[in-house]
Enzyme design. Structure first.
Site, PDB file in Angstrom:
ATOM      1  N   THR A  83      46.747  49.651  43.998  1.00 32.81           N
ATOM      2  CA  THR A  83      45.974  49.386  42.789  1.00 32.81           C
ATOM      3  C   THR A  83      46.439  48.051  42.244  1.00 32.81           C
ATOM      4  OG1 THR A  83      45.493  50.163  40.539  1.00 32.81           O
ATOM      5  CG2 THR A  83      47.661  50.652  41.388  1.00 32.81           C
ATOM      6  N   CYS A 197      40.436  44.939  40.999  1.00 35.23           N
ATOM      7  CA  CYS A 197      40.564  46.386  40.830  1.00 35.23           C
ATOM      8  C   CYS A 197      40.135  46.983  42.152  1.00 35.23           C
ATOM      9  CB  CYS A 197      39.680  46.895  39.690  1.00 35.23           C
ATOM     10  SG  CYS A 197      39.542  48.691  39.626  1.00 35.23           S
TER      11      CYS A 197
END
Length: 230
Positions: A83, A197
């Site tokens: 992430t 992201c």
């Protein structure tokens, strides 16, 4: 082959993509029935999401260090945080766990520089877009100028990530909203778009942008395989 330690579940939607890309690349590079040596510690995203929005970054750092230690004890040779946002505490995790952490912003920056670009837009959670841990690293370590969407656009992106993409919801209306934002970024000088992201590539691909996009999930997973096989 080094063993890849993956901190996943942030969200599992993109972690599953990491796992697929990594194993496909090892198969393609090594051949036959080869697959990656890897360990994934997958967290409960609901706990992390709550702490993120409460600003409990010290607690999140503790949880990330714990996840890293579990990987190290399991035999991981290096770590990959699956992430972008949780790279806010990447330096603390690497120093406390004591094994190499392959930083997602560095891998993205390498690709931006290979393309010869000097100014990019950064799209991600509000934490990633607004705080300095990511765009500051791109600027200070790599000399890349970073622009971000305006406040209303950041709210739209953040909402789509947390209310749709982490839940596996892919909506055409949200794709159209992203395309409009990316066009705005191009109009203010962005030569490329960093999808900062790991869920955004579930929605957006190169066909949606007139400038190069940098899929951090693909880039990071590819770099992990290269590091593992080096």
């Amino acid at each position: 082959m080094k063993t890849i330690g993956l901190i996943g579940g942030l969200s599992w939607e993109s972690s599953a993509v990491y796992y697929r890309i990594i194993n496909e690349l090892v198969r393609d590079k090594v051949g036959s029935t080869h697959s990656a040596k890897s360990i994934m510690y997958s967290v409960d995203f609901a706990e992390f999401e709550k702490l993120q929005h409460q600003g409990e970054w010290d607690k999140l750092t503790e949880l990330m260090i714990d996840a890293g230690m579990r990987l190290k004890k399991g035999g991981a040779d290096f770590m990959v945080i699956c992430t972008n946002t949780m790279h806010k505490m990447a330096n603390a995790v690497e120093s406390q766990v004591g094994i190499t952490l392959l930083h997602i912003a560095d891998t993205a920056a390498d690709e931006v520089k290979i393309r010869g670009l000097r100014k990019v837009a950064l799209l991600g959670t509000k934490f990633t877009m607004e705080q300095d841990f990511y765009k500051g690293r791109l600027a200070q370590k790599h000399g890349i100028e970073v622009v971000i969407p305006d406040q209303d656009e950041r709210e739209v992106i953040h909402s789509i990530i947390y209310h749709e993409l982490v839940l596996g919801k892919i909506l055409e209306s949200s794709r159209e909203a992203f395309v409009k934002i990316m066009e705005h970024m191009h109009n203010i000088g962005a030569e490329g778009i960093v999808l900062g992201c790991t869920e955004i590539p579930l929605l957006i691909s190169q066909k949606d942008s007139i400038v190069p996009i940098f899929d951090t999930t693909q880039i990071h997973a590819t770099a992990a395989v290269e590091f593992s096989l080096r």
